[in-house]
Design a protein around this motif. Structure first.
Motif, PDB file in Angstrom:
ATOM      1  N   LEU A 627       3.433  -3.567   1.538  1.00 47.36           N
ATOM      2  CA  LEU A 627       2.803  -3.201   0.272  1.00 47.36           C
ATOM      3  C   LEU A 627       3.331  -4.056  -0.879  1.00 47.36           C
ATOM      4  CD1 LEU A 627       2.751   0.682   0.645  1.00 47.36           C
ATOM      5  CD2 LEU A 627       0.736  -0.778   0.325  1.00 47.36           C
ATOM      6  N   CYS A 628       4.619  -4.340  -0.871  1.00 46.41           N
ATOM      7  CA  CYS A 628       5.180  -5.204  -1.918  1.00 46.41           C
ATOM      8  C   CYS A 628       4.518  -6.582  -1.875  1.00 46.41           C
ATOM      9  CB  CYS A 628       6.688  -5.337  -1.744  1.00 46.41           C
ATOM     10  SG  CYS A 628       7.625  -3.869  -2.254  1.00 46.41           S
ATOM     11  N   GLY A 629       4.342  -7.126  -0.656  1.00 52.68           N
ATOM     12  CA  GLY A 629       3.693  -8.416  -0.529  1.00 52.68           C
ATOM     13  C   GLY A 629       2.251  -8.392  -0.991  1.00 52.68           C
ATOM     14  N   ARG A 630       1.549  -7.345  -0.675  1.00 57.20           N
ATOM     15  CA  ARG A 630       0.148  -7.227  -1.079  1.00 57.20           C
ATOM     16  C   ARG A 630      -0.002  -7.092  -2.596  1.00 57.20           C
ATOM     17  NH1 ARG A 630      -1.869  -2.725   3.362  1.00 57.20           N
ATOM     18  NH2 ARG A 630      -1.928  -4.113   5.179  1.00 57.20           N
ATOM     19  N   LEU A 631       0.933  -6.383  -3.216  1.00 57.68           N
ATOM     20  CA  LEU A 631       0.827  -6.136  -4.652  1.00 57.68           C
ATOM     21  C   LEU A 631       1.406  -7.261  -5.495  1.00 57.68           C
ATOM     22  CD1 LEU A 631       1.764  -2.347  -4.666  1.00 57.68           C
ATOM     23  CD2 LEU A 631      -0.447  -3.303  -5.349  1.00 57.68           C
ATOM     24  N   ARG A 632       2.192  -8.144  -4.888  1.00 58.68           N
ATOM     25  CA  ARG A 632       2.847  -9.193  -5.667  1.00 58.68           C
ATOM     26  C   ARG A 632       1.865 -10.016  -6.503  1.00 58.68           C
ATOM     27  NH1 ARG A 632       3.532 -12.898  -8.619  1.00 58.68           N
ATOM     28  NH2 ARG A 632       5.004 -14.601  -8.405  1.00 58.68           N
ATOM     29  N   PRO A 633       0.695 -10.467  -5.964  1.00 60.96           N
ATOM     30  CA  PRO A 633      -0.204 -11.262  -6.806  1.00 60.96           C
ATOM     31  C   PRO A 633      -0.724 -10.511  -8.026  1.00 60.96           C
ATOM     32  CG  PRO A 633      -0.804 -11.448  -4.486  1.00 60.96           C
ATOM     33  CD  PRO A 633       0.190 -10.339  -4.590  1.00 60.96           C
ATOM     34  N   ALA A 634      -0.750  -9.186  -7.939  1.00 60.53           N
ATOM     35  CA  ALA A 634      -1.276  -8.374  -9.036  1.00 60.53           C
ATOM     36  C   ALA A 634      -0.197  -7.906  -9.997  1.00 60.53           C
ATOM     37  CB  ALA A 634      -2.002  -7.154  -8.474  1.00 60.53           C
ATOM     38  N   ALA A 635       1.077  -8.251  -9.736  1.00 64.20           N
ATOM     39  CA  ALA A 635       2.183  -7.662 -10.494  1.00 64.20           C
ATOM     40  C   ALA A 635       2.053  -7.915 -11.998  1.00 64.20           C
ATOM     41  CB  ALA A 635       3.519  -8.202  -9.981  1.00 64.20           C
ATOM     42  N   VAL A 636       1.758  -9.158 -12.376  1.00 65.55           N
ATOM     43  CA  VAL A 636       1.652  -9.457 -13.808  1.00 65.55           C
ATOM     44  C   VAL A 636       0.479  -8.702 -14.418  1.00 65.55           C
ATOM     45  CG1 VAL A 636       1.229 -11.262 -15.506  1.00 65.55           C
ATOM     46  CG2 VAL A 636       2.804 -11.688 -13.615  1.00 65.55           C
TER      47      VAL A 636
END
Length: 655
Positions: A627-636
């Motif tokens: 989940l962390c990897g999937r959400l990383r592009p959306a973090a900003v």
């Protein structure tokens, strides 16, 4: 399952981020937007390192500007010139929490605590005498409840207000050094009036004085020219770790006489001859009813703490997206290059679960504010709504505790995630850390608040439980609640229910099933509640205090898991309200991350109670990584959705 740490080249588009902002802004979006535009300069943090006296003077000046903008009037009743928007007022306070936190606290003391007490505990004559000048800021005041020796134990306050029928005055006295009012905002420099909480004492000639419990009184502190009045002693609390723009002070009273009418008498009155009367006969019920009207302050603190956490996470996530450390070798079409630190799974695991919990807390806070607004917008709580009021107080206590602890952890983690830059004052994080640390103990010590949550849950909001001491409370619990709790949970086998929720699915599909997640959190709460009740039953055969004291770890867990369930349910309802498919998908992923990191942190309990096998426990860890990897592009994009103006972030590393 996808490999952890994989990233995409771009985050959510502008429309998706705006959809998230619209959802986060909620019912009082207009208040938030006004703060971001008209209030952007006024609410911005002041430069670090200001001399204390200058800092205090500038904060006081900004309080006056807030009054001119109409911020405080929003939260007062319409019949006294206010806007009748309690929820809007709390939302405005939350927005001030993004800026200078000394300003937030100073404003909260003036209008939330001092003005709020006058409005909630006073009657029409008090409103007419004070509220217009309170709202305009012309009458600065204090909320004098806490004493040096009595913080959370308000019922045992040592300040006395003894009625003298000969002069029809109350004589306010600090009876012991530990009864000195302490940490009182607005006291050291500006306050002219205080709402003082004291034991109301009456006595007929020749008879033993009788205390009727804690009540609130209006006590003058200073003349209009700032001179401290006779019988009042005020000293500065001195330099604090943070919030040095707030003039906290200590107040003692040496037989200060105030008119009989200075008793805030919505819930009790004293006649000219000293006869005491109240529409609420039960003293404990009367006390908790009075305190319950002041719940807005506790709700506001939780919301403002959430703002500070979001600000810190925004700084850390944005910096982590641009700061590069160590080269990754070329692979296929990826050139050799230094890696943004947010691409590292370890960095994602530090920040993204905290971001997910910030979203969960935000949605739960929004529901809490709406409930408070609907319950209190028409004035005093009607008797038929007392149960709802108690439930509101329980949720407010739990969310304030969990939110402020989350803020402390988030700011510290963000500071570390920014390395040495995070330690520089120019990057905002040190001041956030210093200013918010006290949030865990003001408006109620968090550990005590969680005990209050558990007590209310265990007693099922029994009207008379406030009457009971520790022994009486434990006996009440064991005699009337334990059997009910056990009967309810024994009616079904929880593991069978959980297994039936999502049959025949693989690990990831089941772990991300919202029905399963909701059932797991509800099951854990019920089991912990039942276990606490069973432990307290032993008090019937032994030392009640010792049994209760030894069970405090269990009691506190009751409250924690209860709040976890509230957060998940609020998050789930928010997702259902979201109409943008891309935004909804991001929220689904964030909610999953909140759930699974919560389970991961409590894996010992889940395994000890046969809710997780070792293999399933490992699957939870792996799912968090994915989940962390999937959400990383959306973090900003996820932090941009908070829509915090750059002037408030004010961090050099983001420029």
């Amino acid at each position: 399952m996808d490999g952890a740490g994989s990233t995409a080249t771009s985050g959510p588009d502008a429309a998706t981020v705006q959809a998230l902002t619209d959802l986060l802004d909620g019912r009082w979006a207009w208040v938030r937007q006004r703060s971001r535009t008209e209030g952007v300069g006024l609410l911005a943090p002041m430069e670090p390192g200001l001399p204390r006296d200058e800092y205090r003077a500038r904060v006081t000046a900004r309080v006056a500007e807030l009054a001119e903008m109409g911020y405080p009037a929003m939260g007062f009743p319409k019949d006294v010139g206010g806007g009748g928007e309690l929820g809007g007022s709390v939302t405005a306070f939350e927005m001030i929490g993004y800026g200078d936190l000394s300003l937030m606290v100073k404003a909260g003391v003036q209008w939330g605590l001092f003005g709020g007490a006058l409005a909630a505990l006073g009657t029409e004559r008090h409103h007419a005498a004070y509220l217009a000048d309170v709202m305009s800021g012309k009458l600065p005041g204090c909320f004098a409840m806490t004493e040096t020796g009595h913080g959370s134990d308000v019922q045992s306050l040592g300040t006395h207000a003894t009625y003298d029928p000969g002069t029809q005055e109350f004589v306010v006295r600090t009876t012991t050094p530990s009864a000195r009012k302490d940490y009182i905002g607005n006291a050291a420099r500006d306050g002219r009036l205080a709402v003082v909480f004291a034991q109301l004492v009456t006595a007929s000639p020749g008879e033993t004085p009788v205390s009727h419990g804690v009540h609130a009184f209006v006590v003058p502190l200073r003349a209009e020219d700032g001179t401290v009045l006779p019988g009042v002693e005020i000293e500065d609390d001195g330099l604090k770790a943070g919030l040095n723009g707030v003039d906290n002070g200590r107040i003692s009273f040496d037989d200060v006489r105030i008119p009989r009418g200075n008793l805030l008498d919505r819930y009790a009155s004293v006649a000219e001859d000293g006869t005491y009367s109240s529409p609420i006969e039960n003293p404990s019920r009367r006390f908790f009813t009075m305190l319950g009207t002041l719940v807005r302050g506790r709700i506001s603190v939780g919301g403002a703490a959430g703002s500070a956490a979001k600000e810190a996470l925004t700084i850390a996530v944005r910096y982590g997206d641009t700061r590069r450390q160590f080269e990754a070798p070329a692979y296929e079409d990826r050139p050799k290059a230094e890696v943004p630190v947010l691409d590292y799974l370890a960095h994602q695991r530090r920040l993204l679960p905290l971001l997910a919990k910030s979203y969960a807390l935000h949605f739960a806070q929004g529901e809490l504010v709406e409930e408070m607004h609907e319950l209190q917008k028409d004035g005093p709580i009607e008797e038929k709504n007392e149960r709802r009021q108690r439930e509101l107080e329980t949720r407010a206590a739990g969310l304030k505790a969990i939110s402020t602890w989350h803020t402390t952890l988030s700011i510290q983690t963000a500071r570390e995630a920014c390395g040495g830059a995070g330690y520089l004052a120019e990057n905002r994080l040190p001041q956030l850390k210093a200013d918010t640390d006290v949030f865990t103990t003001f408006e109620g010590d968090n550990t005590v608040l969680l005990q209050l949550v558990a007590k209310n849950l265990l007693t099922q909001y029994a009207d008379h439980v406030g009457d009971l001491d520790t022994l009486g409370m434990v006996r009440f619990l064991t005699e009337t609640v334990v059997d009910t709790v056990i009967e309810r949970t024994a009616a079904r086998t929880v593991r069978d229910r959980l297994a039936a929720a999502v049959p025949g699915r693989d690990d990831e599909e089941e772990l991300l099933d919202r029905t399963w997640q909701l059932a797991v959190f509800a099951d854990r709460e019920e089991h912990v509640l039942e276990g606490a009740a069973r432990r307290l039953r032993r008090a019937l055969k032994g030392d009640a205090f010792a049994v209760f004291n030894e069970a405090q770890d269990h009691v506190l867990k009751v409250a924690r898991v209860h709040v976890d369930r509230l957060l998940l349910e609020a998050f789930s309802r928010a997702i259902e309200r979201c109409e943008n498919p891309a935004a909804k998908a991001l929220l689904d992923g964030l909610c999953d991350l909140f759930v699974l990191t919560t389970i991961e942190a409590d894996r010992a309990w889940f395994m000890e109670h046969n809710r997780l096998t070792p293999a399933r426990s490992r699957a939870v860890i792996k799912a968090v990584d994915v989940l962390c990897g999937r959400l990383r592009p959306a973090a900003v994009g996820l932090v941009d959705a908070f829509a915090i103006p750059d002037e408030w972030l004010d961090a050099a590393i983001l420029r």
